[in-house]
Design a protein around this motif. Structure first.
Motif, PDB file in Angstrom:
ATOM      1  N   SER A  66     -72.566  -7.292  90.859  1.00 12.28           N
ATOM      2  CA  SER A  66     -73.164  -8.850  91.212  1.00 12.28           C
ATOM      3  C   SER A  66     -73.885  -8.806  89.961  1.00 12.28           C
ATOM      4  O   SER A  66     -74.123  -8.102  89.086  1.00 12.28           O
ATOM      5  N   GLN A  67     -74.042 -10.369  89.891  1.00 11.82           N
ATOM      6  CA  GLN A  67     -75.025 -10.744  88.755  1.00 11.82           C
ATOM      7  C   GLN A  67     -75.470 -12.199  89.143  1.00 11.82           C
ATOM      8  O   GLN A  67     -75.037 -12.819  90.138  1.00 11.82           O
ATOM      9  N   VAL A  87     -86.471 -14.117  92.847  1.00  7.12           N
ATOM     10  CA  VAL A  87     -85.019 -13.764  93.218  1.00  7.12           C
ATOM     11  C   VAL A  87     -84.478 -12.408  92.271  1.00  7.12           C
ATOM     12  O   VAL A  87     -83.574 -11.874  92.834  1.00  7.12           O
ATOM     13  N   LEU A  88     -85.192 -12.460  91.213  1.00  7.17           N
ATOM     14  CA  LEU A  88     -84.838 -11.209  90.577  1.00  7.17           C
ATOM     15  C   LEU A  88     -85.385  -9.815  91.420  1.00  7.17           C
ATOM     16  O   LEU A  88     -84.530  -9.143  91.385  1.00  7.17           O
ATOM     17  N   LYS A  89     -86.247  -9.942  91.966  1.00  7.63           N
ATOM     18  CA  LYS A  89     -86.928  -8.980  92.733  1.00  7.63           C
ATOM     19  C   LYS A  89     -85.870  -8.671  93.861  1.00  7.63           C
ATOM     20  O   LYS A  89     -85.512  -7.515  94.010  1.00  7.63           O
ATOM     21  N   SER A  90     -85.262  -9.608  94.627  1.00  8.86           N
ATOM     22  CA  SER A  90     -84.308  -9.548  95.758  1.00  8.86           C
ATOM     23  C   SER A  90     -83.146  -8.876  95.287  1.00  8.86           C
ATOM     24  O   SER A  90     -82.569  -7.995  95.750  1.00  8.86           O
ATOM     25  N   LYS A 150     -91.060  -8.996  83.391  1.00 12.00           N
ATOM     26  CA  LYS A 150     -90.905  -8.767  84.727  1.00 12.00           C
ATOM     27  C   LYS A 150     -89.746  -7.750  85.061  1.00 12.00           C
ATOM     28  O   LYS A 150     -90.079  -6.767  85.965  1.00 12.00           O
ATOM     29  N   PHE A 151     -88.774  -7.836  84.254  1.00 10.95           N
ATOM     30  CA  PHE A 151     -87.806  -6.697  84.387  1.00 10.95           C
ATOM     31  C   PHE A 151     -88.127  -5.424  83.969  1.00 10.95           C
ATOM     32  O   PHE A 151     -88.057  -4.519  84.828  1.00 10.95           O
ATOM     33  N   THR A 185     -79.002 -13.727  82.145  1.00 12.77           N
ATOM     34  CA  THR A 185     -78.158 -13.256  83.138  1.00 12.77           C
ATOM     35  C   THR A 185     -78.807 -11.833  83.516  1.00 12.77           C
ATOM     36  O   THR A 185     -78.884 -10.985  82.476  1.00 12.77           O
ATOM     37  N   PHE A 186     -78.638 -11.418  84.608  1.00 11.53           N
ATOM     38  CA  PHE A 186     -78.891 -10.038  85.303  1.00 11.53           C
ATOM     39  C   PHE A 186     -77.571  -9.476  85.933  1.00 11.53           C
ATOM     40  O   PHE A 186     -77.157 -10.188  86.783  1.00 11.53           O
ATOM     41  N   ALA A 187     -77.092  -8.448  85.605  1.00 10.79           N
ATOM     42  CA  ALA A 187     -76.101  -7.781  86.164  1.00 10.79           C
ATOM     43  C   ALA A 187     -76.208  -6.435  86.653  1.00 10.79           C
ATOM     44  O   ALA A 187     -77.181  -5.671  86.384  1.00 10.79           O
TER      45      ALA A 187
END
Length: 104
Positions: free
Chosen positions: A84-85, A93-96, A38-39, A73-75
């Motif tokens: 942000s992270q 949530v990741l897309k937003s 997805k990332f 974790t996404f940063a």
């Protein structure tokens, strides 16, 4: 652009690029494996940022840049600083998170 680190050099990428989005993961992390494609898909849709996948266990210096203590974790880094992270396994949530980081 998407990069999978093969050495502990995230700090160089953060310094060289205006906007960097990072997925911190590990081989044993099931949610990390679920979120990775997805990332990568979001990376293809956003050419105005550099996307990086970091194995948080192999590259401790890169992990320290965002004080990662949970996976995945996404940063988001802007101009060399952590913007942000989040920790999530939810695509929306990741897309937003990515949209907010790439449109600031």
């Amino acid at each position: 652009m998407i990069v999978e680190l093969d050495k502990d050099n995230l700090s160089d990428l953060v310094a060289e690029n205006d906007t960097v989005l990072v997925q911190y993961s590990a081989g044993w992390c099931g949610n990390c494996r679920i979120m990775k494609p997805k990332f990568k898909k979001f990376a293809q849709e956003n050419e105005n940022a550099t996307f990086v996948i970091v194995d948080a266990e192999k590259y401790p210096e890169s992990r320290k840049l965002a004080n990662v203590d949970n996976l995945p974790t996404f940063a988001a880094f802007k101009k060399g600083e952590v913007l942000s992270q989040i920790q999530t396994n939810k695509t929306d949530v990741l897309k937003s998170f990515i949209d907010e980081a790439t449109h600031n």
